[in-house]
Design a protein around this motif. Structure first.
Motif, short mmCIF file in Angstrom:
data_model
loop_
_atom_site.label_atom_id
_atom_site.label_comp_id
_atom_site.label_asym_id
_atom_site.label_seq_id
_atom_site.Cartn_x
_atom_site.Cartn_y
_atom_site.Cartn_z
N TYR A 1 0.83 -1.20 0.00
CA TYR A 1 0.00 0.00 0.00
C TYR A 1 0.87 1.26 0.00
O TYR A 1 0.63 2.20 -0.76
CB TYR A 1 -0.92 -0.02 1.22
CG TYR A 1 -1.72 1.24 1.43
CD1 TYR A 1 -2.90 1.46 0.73
CD2 TYR A 1 -1.29 2.22 2.32
CE1 TYR A 1 -3.64 2.62 0.93
CE2 TYR A 1 -2.01 3.38 2.52
CZ TYR A 1 -3.19 3.58 1.83
OH TYR A 1 -3.91 4.72 2.02
N PHE A 2 1.91 1.25 0.84
CA PHE A 2 2.77 2.43 0.97
C PHE A 2 3.65 2.62 -0.28
O PHE A 2 3.95 3.75 -0.65
CB PHE A 2 3.63 2.31 2.22
CG PHE A 2 2.83 2.22 3.49
CD1 PHE A 2 2.31 3.37 4.06
CD2 PHE A 2 2.58 1.00 4.08
CE1 PHE A 2 1.55 3.30 5.22
CE2 PHE A 2 1.83 0.92 5.24
CZ PHE A 2 1.32 2.07 5.82
N LYS B 1 1.29 4.12 -2.97
CA LYS B 1 1.04 5.52 -2.61
C LYS B 1 2.30 6.37 -2.80
O LYS B 1 2.25 7.51 -3.29
CB LYS B 1 0.58 5.60 -1.15
CG LYS B 1 -0.84 5.11 -0.90
CD LYS B 1 -1.87 6.13 -1.34
CE LYS B 1 -3.26 5.70 -0.93
NZ LYS B 1 -4.28 6.69 -1.34
N GLY B 2 3.44 5.79 -2.40
CA GLY B 2 4.70 6.53 -2.48
C GLY B 2 5.13 6.84 -3.90
O GLY B 2 5.78 7.86 -4.15
#
Length: 561
Positions: free
Chosen positions: A474-475, A478-479
């Motif tokens: 997820y990160f 998003k990143g």
């Protein structure tokens, strides 16, 4: 009484001495220290005063003099404290049990292949990386199944069977939910940006049901297979899960592509039709399992406890120092591969690599993974099951670097045959390293898990290894959007007020007749950070910790129920 004197004593005196030792141990061992739940403790425990000198000697304080010597030499023992003997040929019953396990793991691999593979590819052209990150939350139940595994382990219908009580209803509901999705999939995919929430919810529910089935199957594997064949439980999981995953990912994407099926004269396969097919398979397998497969009744033990008792057992397991070290290792072990696994395939498609070509590349890789999984299981049957896991870490990191460079230097389509062969080569060897790691760590989990609480213990260990690969995704997605810099250009002029990272910005740029131009791609930054961390963590923590953990004998992983 020393270990040698116990061996020299007669059968009756051996039983008496073990009983006395058990009573003495209870006076000297504090709550939370590891005690075997299935076999008596060996002699030679240190005195209470020396145990209080520090927690660092916890594992060694639980071993006899001979145990400590073998642990120091890195020679694990069986449950009775003896060095493992020669392996026996696999029985016909074990072969039938392996076939059943492969089928059960196959059924859970199908929805996972769709949720983690095909559906994100189908949504890629319509959603941003941030929205894909939201959809990636649907994979979390598979990594968080520990939260409800005690219920699966403690609640069952005796007349149906401890594991079948959960496997049968879960598979029936999975089949029903796939049928529901098949009837509504066109509505959801016509405008996915407006249905991200609903898409995430239905696929999360499907993965949740598959994860619950997996808890019961993991526990059943520990009693279905004989002790000598337990390491093949991870092989069954590899074959079953990978077959289901690749059928739903690579095979489906190929047959779902109109260009591919027209080129080869094959029938076109829709997502709706594919879901209906596997819905029927779920119903048929579950019906056979219910009426024609009898589950052996497990001997009543102290492990048959209340749900709260199972949760307490989990907490007691987590208080063991070596379990805490293993959990910490799992939580960060896959961070080095996180950017590659979350975004590399999507980036190649974005660069112009056709989905059907990607499917063909991974389809060629499939038989190599099956063969590699089988030999990795044989490799992991020895005294050092984590050795292949450690060794495969280096080539896996190397092929992450190769994949990142491949994306950076990706040629303008159409790609040449030479480049396609190179992609197949890197895919095969990168996946092979991943398979070896998966089988090695699964074999280690199977070896140290207590069969009395098999579903819970296996799920506890598998939860953290799965979570280690899930939580960064997820990160990372998003990143990529956060670290990317992209502007809108209209007639070779940059429109400063319009960004081209979010869906809204891309749509606005298109409305004014512009084209999005990426100046900085966050994918490369995140890839570099992940791989750098992976190398440092491997050298500083993973290698010394893994060697120390696999040197411990089996019974120190057990607790007093």
């Amino acid at each position: 009484m020393s270990t040698r004197r116990k061996k020299a004593a007669g059968k009756s005196s051996k039983k008496s001495s073990r009983t006395n030792l058990r009573e003495q141990d209870m006076e000297h061992i504090r709550d939370g220290m590891a005690v075997s739940s299935s076999v008596p403790r060996t002699a030679g425990l240190r005195e209470r005063g020396s145990l209080e000198n520090g927690e660092d000697d916890l594992e060694m304080s639980l071993l006899s003099e001979d145990d400590r010597r073998q642990a120091a030499l890195g020679a694990p023992q069986d449950e009775e404290g003896n060095a493992p003997g020669p392996t026996k040929p696999m029985s016909a019953e074990d072969k039938r049990s392996m076939a059943l396990l492969c089928v059960l793991y196959l059924i859970q691999g199908v929805p996972l292949g769709l949720a983690l593979g095909s559906v994100p590819f189908l949504l890629k052209d319509h959603l941003s990386y941030s929205q894909l990150g939201t959809f990636s939350l649907s994979s979390y139940p598979y990594s968080l199944k520990l939260l409800w595994s005690p219920i699966v382990d403690a609640v069952f219908i005796p007349s149906v069977g401890r594991r079948k009580s959960w496997i049968v209803p879960m598979q029936m509901i999975v089949g029903t939910l796939m049928l529901y999705i098949s009837l509504n999939v066109q509505r959801l995919l016509d405008d996915p940006a407006d249905h991200v929430g609903e898409l995430t919810f239905v696929w999360t529910a499907l993965v949740f049901l598959s994860a619950t089935q997996d808890i019961a199957v993991d526990g059943w594997a520990l009693t279905l297979l004989s002790h000598d064949s337990l390491s093949y439980a991870s092989t069954c999981q590899t074959i079953g899960l990978n077959t289901g995953y690749f059928a739903s990912f690579t095979v489906f994407l190929a047959f779902n592509s109109e260009e591919f099926v027209n080129k080869w004269g094959l029938p076109h396969l829709t997502l709706s039709g594919y879901l209906k097919f596997w819905s029927v398979v779920c119903y048929l397998v579950t019906t056979w399992l219910l009426f024609f497969k009898k589950e052996d009744k497990e001997v009543a033990t102290e492990a048959d406890m209340s749900i709260s008792g199972v949760y307490k057992t989990i907490w007691d397991i987590c208080k063991l120092k070596h379990v805490q070290q293993l959990i910490f290792l799992h939580f960060f072990a896959k961070l080095g591969f996180a950017a590659n696994e979350a975004a590399t395939s999507l980036k190649m498609v974005e660069k112009g690599f056709k989905r059907e070509d990607l499917a063909v590349a991974v389809l060629i890789d499939f038989p190599f993974q099956m063969i590699g999984g089988w030999y990795a299981a044989k490799w992991s049957r020895g005294n050092t099951p984590l050795k292949p896991w450690i060794i495969a870490y280096w080539p896996r990191l190397f092929f992450c670097l190769v994949a990142t460079l491949t994306v950076f230097y990706f040629p303008e389509p159409p790609i040449s045959g030479t480049f396609f062969v190179f992609l197949i080569f890197s895919t095969v060897f990168g996946s092979l390293a991943s398979t070896v790691q998966f089988v090695g760590i699964s074999a280690f989990h199977t070896r140290v898990s207590d069969p009395l609480i098999g579903g819970t213990y296996m799920t506890l260990l598998n939860t953290f290894t799965n979570l280690g690969g899930t939580w960064p995704k997820y990160f990372v997605l998003k990143g990529i959007d956060m670290l990317s810099v992209s502007s809108c250009r209209v007639d070779d002029l940059s429109v400063e007020a319009v960004e081209c990272v979010s869906d809204h910005g891309k749509a606005h740029c298109a409305d004014i007749g512009g084209q999005c131009v990426t100046e900085t791609d966050g994918y490369y930054t995140l890839s570099a950070l992940c791989m750098t961390f992976g190398v440092i963590f491997l050298i500083a923590y993973i290698i010394p910790t893994a060697r120390r953990l696999q040197a411990l004998p089996t019974h120190v992983w057990r607790i007093k129920l």
